[in-house]
Design a protein around this motif. Structure first.
Motif, PDB file in Angstrom:
ATOM      1  N   PHE A   1       0.975  -1.371   0.214  1.00  0.00           N
ATOM      2  CA  PHE A   1       0.281   0.144  -0.082  1.00  0.00           C
ATOM      3  C   PHE A   1       1.260   0.753   0.309  1.00  0.00           C
ATOM      4  CE2 PHE A   1      -2.978  -3.166   2.118  1.00  0.00           C
ATOM      5  CZ  PHE A   1      -3.859  -2.727   1.232  1.00  0.00           C
TER       6      PHE A   1
ATOM      7  N   HIS B   1      -1.498   6.487  -2.449  1.00  0.00           N
ATOM      8  CA  HIS B   1      -3.089   7.130  -2.572  1.00  0.00           C
ATOM      9  C   HIS B   1      -3.781   5.921  -2.495  1.00  0.00           C
ATOM     10  CE1 HIS B   1      -0.825  10.270  -4.063  1.00  0.00           C
ATOM     11  NE2 HIS B   1       0.487   9.923  -4.278  1.00  0.00           N
TER      12      HIS B   1
ATOM     13  N   HIS C   1      -5.896   2.056   4.256  1.00  0.00           N
ATOM     14  CA  HIS C   1      -6.559   2.280   3.272  1.00  0.00           C
ATOM     15  C   HIS C   1      -7.768   1.502   3.243  1.00  0.00           C
ATOM     16  CE1 HIS C   1      -3.940   2.517  -0.033  1.00  0.00           C
ATOM     17  NE2 HIS C   1      -2.861   2.977   0.628  1.00  0.00           N
TER      18      HIS C   1
ATOM     19  N   THR D   1      -5.853   2.463  -4.497  1.00  0.00           N
ATOM     20  CA  THR D   1      -5.202   0.998  -5.282  1.00  0.00           C
ATOM     21  C   THR D   1      -6.212   0.098  -4.890  1.00  0.00           C
ATOM     22  OG1 THR D   1      -3.591  -0.448  -5.352  1.00  0.00           O
ATOM     23  CG2 THR D   1      -4.235   0.102  -3.128  1.00  0.00           C
ATOM     24  N   ASN D   2      -5.708  -0.834  -6.364  1.00  0.00           N
ATOM     25  CA  ASN D   2      -6.718  -1.598  -6.242  1.00  0.00           C
ATOM     26  C   ASN D   2      -6.746  -2.760  -5.658  1.00  0.00           C
ATOM     27  OD1 ASN D   2      -9.088  -0.216  -7.089  1.00  0.00           O
ATOM     28  ND2 ASN D   2      -8.006  -1.406  -9.709  1.00  0.00           N
TER      29      ASN D   2
END
Length: 146
Positions: free
Chosen positions: A63, A66, A122, A68-69
């Motif tokens: 991670f 920003h 995240h 992310t997938n």
């Protein structure tokens, strides 16, 4: 657990109590029954371990700061899910700011506005659970090669 094995202890031949220390047939039968019970328990334990399928661990991508997938959410099991990020000052950020205040007070505010000095979480967009974190200053002074 490993099977326990017994070893014979050498006894002096001329000892008078040697005859009394010999096992009786009832003791030998009882010892064999205990050994067979232990072996059966061990075999059941091995069978139960073999019946549980091992699930492959999904490696989460590293991670960054920003969104992310991720291939699969560990909480809701949704596949190919995007994350949203939340960046905020942590204990380390405040500690650094206080330290800078005492060292050179005009720059104490810098860790409070620089993202790499803050903690980033995240969050899964499907279920809203935190799926990964980036610690403060973990990516400070590191160049990503690509």
């Amino acid at each position: 657990p490993p099977l326990v094995t017994a070893t014979a202890i050498p006894m002096p031949v001329n000892c008078a109590s040697a005859a009394s220390s010999l096992s009786t047939p009832a003791q030998v039968i009882n010892d064999n029954a205990i050994h067979q019970q232990h072996v059966a328990t061990h075999q059941l334990h091995l069978q139960s371990q073999q019946q549980q399928p091992l699930q492959p661990q999904q490696q989460q991508p590293p991670f960054g700061r920003h969104p992310t997938n991720i291939p699969i959410c560990p909480h809701c099991s949704a596949t190919n899910v995007a994350t949203r990020t939340s960046t905020f000052p942590s204990f380390e950020t405040w500690f650094l700011s206080i330290g800078l205040f005492f060292v050179f007070w005009p720059v104490f505010w810098i860790p409070l506005v620089v993202d790499s000095a803050k903690k980033t979480e995240h969050i899964c967009t499907n279920c809203g659970v935190v799926v990964g974190t980036v610690k403060p200053m973990s990516d400070c002074c590191v160049k990503q090669r690509g």
